[in-house]
Enzyme design. Structure first.
Site, PDB file in Angstrom:
ATOM      1  N   GLY A 196       0.838  -1.204   0.000  1.00  0.00           N
ATOM      2  CA  GLY A 196       0.000   0.000   0.000  1.00  0.00           C
ATOM      3  C   GLY A 196       0.867   1.246   0.000  1.00  0.00           C
ATOM      4  CB  SER A 198       5.212   5.556   1.705  1.00  0.00           C
ATOM      5  OG  SER A 198       4.768   6.791   1.215  1.00  0.00           O
ATOM      6  N   GLY A 201       2.442   2.616   5.431  1.00  0.00           N
ATOM      7  CA  GLY A 201       3.643   1.782   5.618  1.00  0.00           C
ATOM      8  C   GLY A 201       4.383   2.169   6.891  1.00  0.00           C
ATOM      9  CD  GLU A 218       6.799  -5.785  -2.169  1.00  0.00           C
ATOM     10  OE1 GLU A 218       6.975  -4.997  -3.119  1.00  0.00           O
ATOM     11  OE2 GLU A 218       7.597  -6.694  -1.878  1.00  0.00           O
ATOM     12  CB  CYS A 252       2.546  -0.097  -7.329  1.00  0.00           C
ATOM     13  SG  CYS A 252       2.888  -1.804  -7.786  1.00  0.00           S
TER      14      CYS A 252
HETATM   15  P1  NAD Z   1      -5.229   0.922   0.590  1.00  0.00           P
HETATM   16  O1  NAD Z   1      -6.048   2.143   0.868  1.00  0.00           O
HETATM   17  O2  NAD Z   1      -5.911  -0.314   0.103  1.00  0.00           O
HETATM   18  O3  NAD Z   1      -4.396   0.623   1.900  1.00  0.00           O
HETATM   19  C1  NAD Z   1      -3.566  -0.503   1.994  1.00  0.00           C
HETATM   20  C2  NAD Z   1      -3.940  -1.295   3.212  1.00  0.00           C
HETATM   21  O4  NAD Z   1      -3.656  -0.539   4.370  1.00  0.00           O
HETATM   22  C3  NAD Z   1      -5.414  -1.669   3.277  1.00  0.00           C
HETATM   23  O5  NAD Z   1      -5.555  -3.040   3.588  1.00  0.00           O
HETATM   24  C4  NAD Z   1      -5.954  -0.769   4.354  1.00  0.00           C
HETATM   25  O6  NAD Z   1      -7.023  -1.350   5.064  1.00  0.00           O
HETATM   26  C5  NAD Z   1      -4.768  -0.569   5.238  1.00  0.00           C
HETATM   27  N1  NAD Z   1      -4.829   0.709   5.956  1.00  0.00           N
HETATM   28  C6  NAD Z   1      -5.264   1.888   5.464  1.00  0.00           C
HETATM   29  N2  NAD Z   1      -5.123   2.858   6.399  1.00  0.00           N
HETATM   30  C7  NAD Z   1      -4.601   2.264   7.501  1.00  0.00           C
HETATM   31  C8  NAD Z   1      -4.223   2.727   8.794  1.00  0.00           C
HETATM   32  N3  NAD Z   1      -4.351   4.009   9.169  1.00  0.00           N
HETATM   33  N4  NAD Z   1      -3.685   1.846   9.671  1.00  0.00           N
HETATM   34  C9  NAD Z   1      -3.539   0.563   9.312  1.00  0.00           C
HETATM   35  N5  NAD Z   1      -3.884   0.066   8.098  1.00  0.00           N
HETATM   36  C10 NAD Z   1      -4.405   0.890   7.217  1.00  0.00           C
HETATM   37  O7  NAD Z   1      -4.143   1.208  -0.464  1.00  0.00           O
HETATM   38  P2  NAD Z   1      -3.386   2.533  -0.798  1.00  0.00           P
HETATM   39  O8  NAD Z   1      -2.487   2.901   0.314  1.00  0.00           O
HETATM   40  O9  NAD Z   1      -4.301   3.525  -1.409  1.00  0.00           O
HETATM   41  O10 NAD Z   1      -2.525   1.886  -2.009  1.00  0.00           O
HETATM   42  C11 NAD Z   1      -1.985   2.629  -2.990  1.00  0.00           C
HETATM   43  C12 NAD Z   1      -0.489   2.692  -2.794  1.00  0.00           C
HETATM   44  O11 NAD Z   1       0.021   1.386  -2.718  1.00  0.00           O
HETATM   45  C13 NAD Z   1       0.221   3.363  -3.936  1.00  0.00           C
HETATM   46  O12 NAD Z   1       1.248   4.162  -3.416  1.00  0.00           O
HETATM   47  C14 NAD Z   1       0.814   2.210  -4.696  1.00  0.00           C
HETATM   48  O13 NAD Z   1       1.968   2.535  -5.430  1.00  0.00           O
HETATM   49  C15 NAD Z   1       1.117   1.254  -3.587  1.00  0.00           C
HETATM   50  N6  NAD Z   1       1.141  -0.113  -4.099  1.00  0.00           N
HETATM   51  C16 NAD Z   1       2.320  -0.776  -4.059  1.00  0.00           C
HETATM   52  C17 NAD Z   1       2.407  -2.041  -4.574  1.00  0.00           C
HETATM   53  C18 NAD Z   1       3.684  -2.821  -4.578  1.00  0.00           C
HETATM   54  O14 NAD Z   1       3.635  -4.006  -4.863  1.00  0.00           O
HETATM   55  N7  NAD Z   1       4.813  -2.216  -4.247  1.00  0.00           N
HETATM   56  C19 NAD Z   1       1.269  -2.633  -5.136  1.00  0.00           C
HETATM   57  C20 NAD Z   1       0.078  -1.920  -5.138  1.00  0.00           C
HETATM   58  C21 NAD Z   1       0.017  -0.661  -4.604  1.00  0.00           C
END
Ligand code: NAD
Length: 464
Positions: A196, A198, A201, A218, A252
């Site tokens: 997800g 950063s 993250g 990731e 991503c």
């Molecule tokens: P998302 O909103 O689905 O969040 C990712 C996960 O984090 C979810 O399961 C969500 O429930 C959890 N989450 C959200 N907020 C949280 C919090 N405050 N505390 C704990 N958990 C929480 O996804 P996103 O962040 O919108 O994803 C998009 C990003 O992910 C982009 O930056 C993309 O580049 C990156 N991404 C990376 C990869 C990779 O393989 N490197 C793949 C896909 C997406």
């Protein structure tokens, strides 16, 4: 959440206790059992391709071919590859024992780490939750899956189907969003595998630090794409458009923006337009081969980027269908947010740079990307690019395609992530590589024991 497959946060400690008990029982250590579970996961996907296509259609308007290309193909290939190599990967790996350690044998024993938490993202919601599960299973771990609530139909389908195919004693799914994930992160896991953005993250890593739990992150970032004077423009334009428009840019590793030399800029933009016509026709918002933006929040964020430069191609939007046409932006405003944040949508800024060296300087002045792309016919440019750019993955003369190679590890570096998976890299990532040495008793090499002497020290220097 009142769905049959949901587990309330108050029950998480019980679920963890069950998973840990299963792990301690040794069930998951048996290689034949692991292989059967991997085969069952393959069956799940094969038996329910239609339901997966339907759920992804509802969440993202994902066309069937993109479901196969971006989600299922990688999973089928990872399962097949893991099943083929499992015995070899799990075997002790002998290493050289130096003279001072003789008589002796040394080896690395991969062992499962325990219970792994897998948190998935919404953009490839099947691949990103089941992809990390494959190495977790192959390595002999138990796993708790938390698919992204932002793609709710797919998350619910995963939570419904998994228990019907995989051993519930070892693998569980929890549905939910921030509240549920926060509660999960309070539990003690043996590894956390997060995909997800950063910002979250950092939240995951901070929570993991409390238990000293290792993490794989990731993450994302702005993946640059360079087109130099020697690039074949037709092929570059076709491939860039494909990589940018797949999943409507919500990928991503999509090329985030293009850096192009002055000579190539105008013809490249013209060819990007022709490729868009060829792939999606003139009315791109109506194309059934083109995904929608996941939700209003992301739609509004992306629509605001359209004012940050000159629209060379595209720019059409429809908030009722959540579609944004593939858009090429030029002459970006100096403070453009779309050049500071990851775009994660179908908007492609095209920026002129003098040459490859200037493109390298541009990229190096920014955070380390998840992927970097160079279109060139010049091998010395390729060499320079590879030598200078620190990035998770590189593709020369194409985008995204490294994902097809099971022996290439996938993962970011710096702010684009830490840790890698796919193929053996995933197996090793979710194993503990235990270092073992077995000593023989005779002959005893006496130089390490007291009483010490100058001669013993000299011998240690030579043989140690
Ligand atoms: P998302 O909103 O689905 O969040 C990712 C996960 O984090 C979810 O399961 C969500 O429930 C959890 N989450 C959200 N907020 C949280 C919090 N405050 N505390 C704990 N958990 C929480 O996804 P996103 O962040 O919108 O994803 C998009 C990003 O992910 C982009 O930056 C993309 O580049 C990156 N991404 C990376 C990869 C990779 O393989 N490197 C793949 C896909 C997406």
């Amino acid at each position: 959440m009142n769905t049959p497959s949901s587990i309330e946060p108050s029950h998480y400690p019980n679920v963890m206790a069950d998973l840990r008990a299963t792990f301690e029982s040794g069930l998951t250590r048996d290689l034949a059992w692991r292989d059967r579970q991997l085969a069952a996961l393959n069956d799940l996907l094969e038996d329910h391709e239609d339901r997966i296509v339907e759920a992804l259609g509802q969440d993202l308007a994902k066309p069937k071919q993109e479901v196969f290309l971006g989600e299922l193909a990688l999973l089928y290939s990872e399962i097949k590859y893991a099943r083929k190599h499992l015995k070899k990967w799990a075997k002790p790996r002998g290493v050289r024992t130096p003279l001072a350690g003789q008589p002796g044998k040394s080896f690395i024993v991969p062992e499962p780490v325990g219970v792994v938490l897998i948190i998935g993202a919404w953009n490839y919601p099947i691949q990103l939750i089941l992809g990390p599960l494959i190495p977790a299973m192959a390595a002999g771990n138990c796993a708790l899956l938390k698919p992204s609530e932002v793609a709710p139909k797919t998350a619910h389908l995963v939570a419904t189907l998994l228990p019907a195919y995989l051993d519930q004693r070892a693998y569980r799914v929890v549905e939910g969003g921030v509240e549920e994930t926060t509660a999960l992160l309070a539990e003690r896991f043996d590894h956390i595998f997060y995909t997800g953005g950063s910002a979250v993250g950092r939240v995951v890593m901070a929570a993991a630090a409390k238990h000293l739990t290792p993490v794989t992150l990731e993450l994302g970032g702005k993946s640059p794409c360079v087109v130099d004077d020697s690039a074949d423009l037709k092929s570059a334009a076709r491939r860039i458009i494909w990589g940018k428009c797949l999943n409507a840019g919500q990928t991503c590793i999509a090329p985030d923006y293009v850096l192009v030399t002055p000579k190539q800029k105008a013809p490249l933009i013209q060819m990007l337009g022709s490729e868009l016509d060829r792939m999606y026709g003139k009315d791109r918002l109506s194309s059934s081969d083109y995904c929608k933006i996941i939700n209003e929040r992301h739609f509004d964020r992306l629509a605001a980027y359209l004012d940050e430069g000159e629209i060379a191609i595209g720019g059409e939007t429809d908030r009722t269908t959540l579609k944004i046409a593939p858009t090429v932006l030029t002459d970006l405003k100096p403070d453009a947010e779309c050049m500071r944040e990851e775009i994660f949508g179908p908007i492609l800024p095209v920026i002129e740079v003098a040459n490859v060296e200037a493109a390298i300087d541009w990229i190096k002045a920014r955070e380390k990307p998840l992927a970097a792309y160079l279109f060139t016919g010049n091998s010395s440019h390729e060499k320079k690019f590879l030598g200078a750019i620190s990035t998770g993955n590189v593709c020369i003369n194409d985008v995204l395609m490294f994902m097809l190679v099971p022996d290439l590890p996938f993962g970011g570096v710096g702010t684009s992530g830490m840790g890698q998976y796919h193929g053996r890299a995933g197996f090793d990532q979710l194993s503990h590589l235990k270092a073992v040495m077995r000593r023989g008793r005779f002959p005893e090499i006496w130089i390490r024991f007291a009483p010490y002497s100058a001669l013993k020290t000299r011998l240690l220097k030579i043989f140690g």
